[in-house]
Design an enzyme around this catalytic site. Structure first.
Site, mmCIF file in Angstrom:
data_model
loop_
_atom_site.group_PDB
_atom_site.id
_atom_site.type_symbol
_atom_site.label_atom_id
_atom_site.label_comp_id
_atom_site.label_asym_id
_atom_site.label_seq_id
_atom_site.Cartn_x
_atom_site.Cartn_y
_atom_site.Cartn_z
ATOM 1 N N ASN A 71 4.350 17.237 -5.395
ATOM 2 C CA ASN A 71 3.757 18.290 -6.159
ATOM 3 C C ASN A 71 4.134 19.690 -5.891
ATOM 4 O O ASN A 71 4.606 20.456 -6.809
ATOM 5 C CB ASN A 71 2.421 18.074 -6.394
ATOM 6 C CG ASN A 71 2.115 17.160 -7.602
ATOM 7 O OD1 ASN A 71 2.671 16.540 -8.234
ATOM 8 N ND2 ASN A 71 0.647 17.300 -7.954
ATOM 9 N N PRO A 101 -10.545 11.209 -0.407
ATOM 10 C CA PRO A 101 -11.017 11.164 0.898
ATOM 11 C C PRO A 101 -10.847 12.848 1.597
ATOM 12 O O PRO A 101 -9.842 13.549 1.341
ATOM 13 C CB PRO A 101 -9.886 10.305 1.647
ATOM 14 C CG PRO A 101 -9.563 9.472 0.543
ATOM 15 C CD PRO A 101 -9.489 10.295 -0.639
ATOM 16 N N GLN A 121 -9.732 19.559 2.418
ATOM 17 C CA GLN A 121 -9.504 18.326 2.763
ATOM 18 C C GLN A 121 -8.385 18.193 3.504
ATOM 19 O O GLN A 121 -7.569 18.874 3.386
ATOM 20 C CB GLN A 121 -9.647 17.094 1.693
ATOM 21 C CG GLN A 121 -8.461 17.457 0.611
ATOM 22 C CD GLN A 121 -8.608 18.311 -0.573
ATOM 23 O OE1 GLN A 121 -9.006 19.602 0.025
ATOM 24 N NE2 GLN A 121 -7.772 18.016 -1.620
ATOM 25 N N TYR A 132 -6.557 0.342 -5.979
ATOM 26 C CA TYR A 132 -5.520 0.476 -4.747
ATOM 27 C C TYR A 132 -6.143 -0.117 -3.528
ATOM 28 O O TYR A 132 -5.661 -0.960 -2.894
ATOM 29 C CB TYR A 132 -5.025 1.687 -4.841
ATOM 30 C CG TYR A 132 -3.803 1.975 -3.836
ATOM 31 C CD1 TYR A 132 -2.646 1.364 -4.072
ATOM 32 C CD2 TYR A 132 -4.150 2.557 -2.768
ATOM 33 C CE1 TYR A 132 -1.647 1.731 -3.104
ATOM 34 C CE2 TYR A 132 -2.964 2.989 -1.663
ATOM 35 C CZ TYR A 132 -1.853 2.453 -1.942
ATOM 36 O OH TYR A 132 -0.869 2.624 -1.244
ATOM 37 N N ASP A 133 -7.209 0.527 -3.253
ATOM 38 C CA ASP A 133 -7.910 0.466 -1.779
ATOM 39 C C ASP A 133 -8.359 -1.040 -1.876
ATOM 40 O O ASP A 133 -7.924 -1.713 -0.544
ATOM 41 C CB ASP A 133 -9.211 1.198 -1.650
ATOM 42 C CG ASP A 133 -8.855 2.814 -2.032
ATOM 43 O OD1 ASP A 133 -7.522 3.152 -2.285
ATOM 44 O OD2 ASP A 133 -9.529 3.751 -1.706
ATOM 45 N N ARG A 165 -8.465 12.725 7.140
ATOM 46 C CA ARG A 165 -7.458 11.452 7.310
ATOM 47 C C ARG A 165 -6.634 11.636 8.648
ATOM 48 O O ARG A 165 -5.827 12.716 8.412
ATOM 49 C CB ARG A 165 -6.918 10.916 6.254
ATOM 50 C CG ARG A 165 -6.096 9.619 6.504
ATOM 51 C CD ARG A 165 -5.622 9.167 5.279
ATOM 52 N NE ARG A 165 -6.312 8.679 4.357
ATOM 53 C CZ ARG A 165 -5.696 8.627 2.952
ATOM 54 N NH1 ARG A 165 -4.583 9.111 2.549
ATOM 55 N NH2 ARG A 165 -6.571 8.326 2.184
ATOM 56 N N GLY A 180 -9.288 22.611 -1.020
ATOM 57 C CA GLY A 180 -8.182 22.360 -0.166
ATOM 58 C C GLY A 180 -8.436 22.304 1.201
ATOM 59 O O GLY A 180 -7.668 22.126 2.212
HETATM 60 P P1 NAD Z 1 6.738 3.601 -4.560
HETATM 61 O O1 NAD Z 1 5.866 3.716 -5.950
HETATM 62 O O2 NAD Z 1 7.955 4.605 -4.432
HETATM 63 O O3 NAD Z 1 7.370 2.193 -4.624
HETATM 64 C C1 NAD Z 1 6.785 1.005 -4.779
HETATM 65 C C2 NAD Z 1 7.924 0.112 -5.250
HETATM 66 O O4 NAD Z 1 7.393 -1.264 -5.640
HETATM 67 C C3 NAD Z 1 8.707 0.736 -6.619
HETATM 68 O O5 NAD Z 1 9.863 0.670 -6.535
HETATM 69 C C4 NAD Z 1 8.051 -0.012 -7.835
HETATM 70 O O6 NAD Z 1 8.941 -0.134 -8.923
HETATM 71 C C5 NAD Z 1 7.810 -1.277 -7.197
HETATM 72 N N1 NAD Z 1 6.796 -2.068 -7.786
HETATM 73 C C6 NAD Z 1 5.426 -1.786 -8.211
HETATM 74 N N2 NAD Z 1 4.796 -2.727 -8.715
HETATM 75 C C7 NAD Z 1 5.602 -3.871 -8.771
HETATM 76 C C8 NAD Z 1 5.642 -5.274 -9.132
HETATM 77 N N3 NAD Z 1 4.491 -5.569 -9.647
HETATM 78 N N4 NAD Z 1 6.684 -6.063 -8.914
HETATM 79 C C9 NAD Z 1 7.694 -5.620 -8.243
HETATM 80 N N5 NAD Z 1 7.948 -4.196 -7.763
HETATM 81 C C10 NAD Z 1 6.821 -3.471 -7.837
HETATM 82 O O7 NAD Z 1 5.908 3.903 -3.457
HETATM 83 P P2 NAD Z 1 6.149 4.116 -1.739
HETATM 84 O O8 NAD Z 1 5.490 5.334 -1.400
HETATM 85 O O9 NAD Z 1 7.489 3.416 -1.555
HETATM 86 O O10 NAD Z 1 5.394 2.831 -1.094
HETATM 87 C C11 NAD Z 1 5.701 1.742 -0.915
HETATM 88 C C12 NAD Z 1 4.688 1.026 -0.195
HETATM 89 O O11 NAD Z 1 4.110 1.361 0.941
HETATM 90 C C13 NAD Z 1 3.388 0.510 -1.189
HETATM 91 O O12 NAD Z 1 3.117 -0.995 -1.001
HETATM 92 C C14 NAD Z 1 2.321 1.308 -0.832
HETATM 93 O O13 NAD Z 1 1.099 1.039 -0.985
HETATM 94 C C15 NAD Z 1 2.732 1.349 0.713
HETATM 95 N N6 NAD Z 1 2.323 2.795 1.285
HETATM 96 C C16 NAD Z 1 2.847 3.809 1.176
HETATM 97 C C17 NAD Z 1 2.296 4.986 1.409
HETATM 98 C C18 NAD Z 1 3.079 6.497 1.294
HETATM 99 O O14 NAD Z 1 2.594 7.466 1.726
HETATM 100 N N7 NAD Z 1 4.342 6.606 0.896
HETATM 101 C C19 NAD Z 1 1.096 5.136 2.334
HETATM 102 C C20 NAD Z 1 0.456 4.146 2.536
HETATM 103 C C21 NAD Z 1 1.184 2.675 1.921
HETATM 104 N N1 UDP Z 2 -3.627 17.119 -4.029
HETATM 105 C C1 UDP Z 2 -3.629 18.560 -4.188
HETATM 106 N N2 UDP Z 2 -3.006 19.166 -5.101
HETATM 107 C C2 UDP Z 2 -1.945 18.126 -5.675
HETATM 108 C C3 UDP Z 2 -1.983 16.876 -5.403
HETATM 109 C C4 UDP Z 2 -2.852 16.507 -4.576
HETATM 110 O O1 UDP Z 2 -4.492 19.238 -3.657
HETATM 111 O O2 UDP Z 2 -1.282 18.784 -6.713
HETATM 112 C C5 UDP Z 2 -4.679 16.672 -3.010
HETATM 113 C C6 UDP Z 2 -5.391 15.451 -3.100
HETATM 114 O O3 UDP Z 2 -6.658 15.939 -4.021
HETATM 115 C C7 UDP Z 2 -5.611 14.910 -1.844
HETATM 116 C C8 UDP Z 2 -4.446 15.442 -0.939
HETATM 117 O O4 UDP Z 2 -3.741 16.396 -1.742
HETATM 118 O O5 UDP Z 2 -6.668 15.500 -1.132
HETATM 119 C C9 UDP Z 2 -3.472 14.257 -0.931
HETATM 120 O O6 UDP Z 2 -2.903 13.510 -2.153
HETATM 121 P P1 UDP Z 2 -2.055 12.452 -2.515
HETATM 122 O O7 UDP Z 2 -2.104 11.859 -3.720
HETATM 123 O O8 UDP Z 2 -0.736 12.937 -2.169
HETATM 124 O O9 UDP Z 2 -2.341 11.407 -1.461
HETATM 125 P P2 UDP Z 2 -3.850 10.589 -1.269
HETATM 126 O O10 UDP Z 2 -5.063 11.233 -1.647
HETATM 127 O O11 UDP Z 2 -3.500 9.089 -1.660
HETATM 128 O O12 UDP Z 2 -4.006 10.365 0.344
#
Ligand code: NAD
Ligand code: UDP
Length: 316
Positions: free
Chosen positions: A189, A271, A208, A144-145, A274, A206
């Site tokens: 969650n 992480p 972080q 992902y990253d 953040r 907890g």
């Molecule tokens: P989400 O999983 O709800 O939405 C992702 C959407 O993309 C879903 O509808 C999924 O079906 C679709 N998808 C996945 N792979 C696909 C593919 N190969 N082809 C077509 N569609 C595909 O997640 P979200 O939280 O809505 O995130 C949306 C975007 O924002 C993502 O790119 C994510 O990386 C980015 N983002 C979200 C957050 C957050 O906190 N929600 C934070 C940082 C970045």
């Molecule tokens: N986390 C947690 N309990 C849960 C789910 C997540 O303590 O049931 C923690 C997780 O380890 C992370 C933070 O909450 O430190 C945020 O997690 P999330 O998956 O929402 O986002 P990301 O880590 O991608 O920022």
């Protein structure tokens, strides 16, 4: 009228963006493969004259005539992006490559939904856009990253080589209605656990931290970025930072103060801290979040109550 393509438009953020665009009277094509998206998220627009829905995987090329591409397609929750990490990397790389190719062919502007994960486990706090990050290239979060990092690289190379107009948003943890109850992200969650009367699972001790942005604020930031002159990358997030334990306590006190917080192992590369610096978004977009965590949690808890009640009623 300008035509908007929203990839990942049936997902959590994408469907809220679709709502905003449709409510503004725009033409919208929603493209999704439904990996983590759901048709019910955009069901209210089915049959609308300005709305089209396409089932498609962004790892395959597609030909469409559009003016703006909001490129959100990619699973965002660790359990989903780690389910098939090679597919996640392909979605980020090939998906962005295909969408940039489309943007180039039709002269569309493309906005990439990048992420605070490009900063990895940050050693600079809070994180400014100039920080290059501390990302493990071979860990369980790397698909992902690093996927998002190469997606950003592609955007800037397409801009330099092909004059494609790009916008790059680095989105920090965002929450709200329509997150999947089982998607494993911390806010969903905790709320679902508390509503079901289960203990809340703290990964590690907890201590972080994360900074949580409500979805309506985030969508407003995306819209301003797409329509503005600033290319980015630009941080979009709420700078109010909380420990995960504080978050658990807030959720628990709102739903069921009698529940326990139980510690579970911390996933690799989680992480430690953040928080976005959002000076650039303030200056360039005139944007800052307006919804406090307490307010956003109330709305999210309400929506999950309804979702779980429906699931209970249908015996799921
Ligand atoms: P989400 O999983 O709800 O939405 C992702 C959407 O993309 C879903 O509808 C999924 O079906 C679709 N998808 C996945 N792979 C696909 C593919 N190969 N082809 C077509 N569609 C595909 O997640 P979200 O939280 O809505 O995130 C949306 C975007 O924002 C993502 O790119 C994510 O990386 C980015 N983002 C979200 C957050 C957050 O906190 N929600 C934070 C940082 C970045
Ligand atoms: N986390 C947690 N309990 C849960 C789910 C997540 O303590 O049931 C923690 C997780 O380890 C992370 C933070 O909450 O430190 C945020 O997690 P999330 O998956 O929402 O986002 P990301 O880590 O991608 O920022």
């Amino acid at each position: 009228m300008a035509i908007n393509l929203v990839t990942g438009g049936a997902g959590f953020l994408g469907s809220h963006l679709v709502d905003r665009l449709m409510e503004a009277g725009e033409e919208v094509i929603c493209l999704d493969n439904y990996f983590t998206g759901r048709k019910r998220n955009i069901a209210r627009w089915l049959g609308h004259a300005r709305f089209e829905l396409i089932r498609h995987d962004v790892t395959e090329p597609i030909k469409l005539e559009v003016d703006r591409i909001w490129h959100l397609a990619c699973p965002a929750s660790p359990i989903h992006y780690q389910f098939n990490p090679v597919k996640t990397a392909k979605t980020s790389f090939l998906g962005t490559y295909n969408m940039l190719g489309l943007a180039r062919r039709v002269g569309a502007r493309l906005l990439l939904a990048s992420t605070s994960e490009v900063y990895g486990d940050p050693e600079v706090h809070p994180q400014p856009e100039s920080y290059h990050g501390a990302v493990n290239p071979i860990g369980i979060r790397s698909c992902y990253d690093e996927g998002k990092r190469i997606a950003e690289t592609l955007c800037f190379d397409y801009k330099r080589m092909n004059a494609v107009e790009v916008r790059v948003a680095r989105i920090f943890n965002t929450y709200g209605p329509r997150m999947l109850p089982d998607d494993g992200r911390v806010i969903s969650n905790f709320i679902v656990q508390a509503l079901r009367g289960q203990d809340l699972t703290l990964y590690g001790d907890g201590c972080q931290t994360r900074s949580f942005c409500y979805v309506s604020d985030l969508v407003e930031g995306l819209i301003r970025l797409m329509h503005g002159d600033h290319t980015g990358p630009i941080n979009l997030g709420n700078p109010n930072e909380f420990t995960i334990r504080e978050l658990a306590e807030q959720v628990r006190s709102r739903i069921n103060p009698g529940l326990s917080l139980v510690e579970q192992p911390l996933p690799d590369d989680d992480p430690r801290q953040r928080r976005p610096m959002i000076d650039l978004a303030r200056q360039q977009l005139g944007w800052q979040p307006t919804v406090a965590l307490e307010q956003g949690l109330e709305a999210t808890i309400d929506s999950f109550r309804k979702v779980l009640a429906l699931e209970g009623a249908s015996g799921l």
